[in-house]
Design an enzyme around this catalytic site. Structure first.
Site, mmCIF file in Angstrom:
data_model
loop_
_atom_site.group_PDB
_atom_site.id
_atom_site.type_symbol
_atom_site.label_atom_id
_atom_site.label_comp_id
_atom_site.label_asym_id
_atom_site.label_seq_id
_atom_site.Cartn_x
_atom_site.Cartn_y
_atom_site.Cartn_z
ATOM 1 N N THR A 14 0.822 -1.206 0.000
ATOM 2 C CA THR A 14 0.000 0.000 0.000
ATOM 3 C C THR A 14 0.859 1.261 0.000
ATOM 4 O OG1 THR A 14 -1.857 -1.087 1.095
ATOM 5 C CG2 THR A 14 -1.737 1.295 1.319
ATOM 6 N N TYR A 28 -7.806 1.458 -4.832
ATOM 7 C CA TYR A 28 -6.432 1.729 -5.244
ATOM 8 C C TYR A 28 -5.760 0.407 -5.583
ATOM 9 C CZ TYR A 28 -4.654 -0.075 -0.802
ATOM 10 O OH TYR A 28 -4.342 -0.895 0.252
ATOM 11 N N THR A 94 1.180 -4.271 4.313
ATOM 12 C CA THR A 94 0.879 -4.645 5.698
ATOM 13 C C THR A 94 0.168 -5.987 5.829
ATOM 14 O OG1 THR A 94 -1.195 -3.366 5.649
ATOM 15 C CG2 THR A 94 0.782 -2.237 6.460
ATOM 16 N N ASP A 95 -0.406 -6.520 4.742
ATOM 17 C CA ASP A 95 -1.144 -7.785 4.845
ATOM 18 C C ASP A 95 -0.281 -8.914 5.393
ATOM 19 O OD1 ASP A 95 -3.351 -6.520 3.856
ATOM 20 O OD2 ASP A 95 -3.563 -7.760 2.056
ATOM 21 N N LYS A 167 -0.903 -7.839 12.636
ATOM 22 C CA LYS A 167 -1.917 -6.901 12.170
ATOM 23 C C LYS A 167 -3.262 -7.350 12.739
ATOM 24 C CE LYS A 167 -3.678 -4.518 8.092
ATOM 25 N NZ LYS A 167 -3.630 -4.359 6.619
ATOM 26 N N GLU A 287 -1.561 -37.203 26.309
ATOM 27 C CA GLU A 287 -1.977 -38.046 25.185
ATOM 28 C C GLU A 287 -1.548 -37.433 23.857
ATOM 29 O OE1 GLU A 287 -5.977 -40.400 23.715
ATOM 30 O OE2 GLU A 287 -6.209 -38.346 24.453
#
Length: 328
Positions: A14, A28, A94-95, A167, A287
């Protein structure tokens, strides 16, 4: 005072996004602007440091690949070996920024500062936050107090450690939470925390001889869980490991867990229990340990996946792999 020399590596996101809407959050396209265009919009950034810029990729970070990760890591390691380079800043969408930051935190081999930054608003928006973030990231990478702290993330004036930051919001300027190490205020860096986990030059992991990373996928647990079909498909596609984003403290629906236990009994795959909640530790019962499950401890599913991939480049021993989850 001698200025630092900072290598600036760009991958898109971005922060390099353009569109037609001045208030654009959705309208965008990410990964459009070259890094030089951003540098030219911050003339005083050159007062902070000598900038050496290179475009590694220009993508929407939702499309990040292992190939780019390996290229980026090798580029970083080569730069960090150069005595003329004092630190690195990486621009990133940022993803998946938290994933790239954690991957680099595990494979870079230097105590020099490496800082990832990005933006929550595209360059075309009136409230574009990318220029401030980029300026502060260069400021942070130029600061000698940042050495030996591992890979850092700089977003909205806050400094985060790569291991624990995530995030947490789709579009807020305060989207990133966890692992806060300090902040930047009026061109001053304030640091108050350090990671206690192993990283960078103290990490056993290396990309030097890797052509790709082992295939590890993520299963998401939910009510009336039908993810066994996904597990079967992942296995057929060559997955060596599965991370289960379990409910609550890592619980797995009985219909899926029964199948996973069968796979573990046949030594066909590695299975790590994590939690979809995003916070807290995942503990194994006696277990489950006997069955061969591994615990991600407090790593979220996407970061547990990265650690398991790298672990599988070193060993197939369950105890050693679990030890990595405790150390990293």
């Amino acid at each position: 005072m001698t200025k630092s020399c900072i290598a600036l590596l760009a991958t898109g996101g971005t922060i390099a996004g353009e569109g037609s809407c001045e208030l654009g959050i959705a309208e965008y396209k990410a990964g459009v602007l070259p890094i030089q265009a951003l540098i030219e919009r911050i003339p005083n950034i050159k007062e902070l440091a000598h900038i050496q810029a290179k475009q590694i990729a220009n993508i929407d970070s939702s499309n990040m690949t292992h190939e780019i990760w390996l290229t980026l890591a090798r580029e970083c390691n080569a730069l960090l070996e150069n005595p003329k380079i004092d630190g690195i800043v990486i621009t990133h969408g940022t993803d998946t920024l938290e994933e790239s930051a954690y991957f680099l935190n595990l494979v870079l081999k230097s105590g020099k500062p490496v800082v990832l930054t990005g933006s929550l608003r595209p360059a075309c928006a009136v409230d574009f936050d990318g220029l401030r973030n980029l300026y502060n990231a260069v400021l942070l990478a130029s600061n000698k107090e940042t050495w030996n702290r591992g890979v850092m993330v700089l977003i909205s004036d806050k400094i985060y450690g790569a291991r624990d930051v995530s995030k947490k919001h789709t579009m807020s300027l305060e989207s990133f939470k966890g692992g806060e190490m300090g902040c930047v205020v009026d061109k001053r860096v304030f640091l108050n925390q350090m990671s206690l986990k192993r990283h960078t030059k103290d990490s056993v992991f290396s990309v030097a001889r890797l052509k790709d990373l082992p295939k590890v996928d993520i299963l998401y647990s939910y009510c009336n869980d039908g993810s066994r079909v996904a597990a079967e498909a992942f296995l057929k596609a060559g997955a060596r490991g599965l991370i289960v984003a379990g409910s609550g403290a890592g619980s797995i629906h009985k219909s899926v867990k029964k199948y996973l236990v069968e796979l573990l009994r046949e030594n066909r795959i590695f299975v790590v229990k994590s939690s979809r909640t995003g916070e807290g530790n995942v503990l194994l019962s006696a277990e489950e340990r006997e069955q061969g499950f591994l615990s991600a401890n407090d790593l979220n599913p996407q970061k547990a996946r990265i650690l398991l991939m790298l672990a599988l480049t070193k060993t197939n021993d369950l105890r050693e792999i679990q030890g990595y989850f405790e150390s990293y």
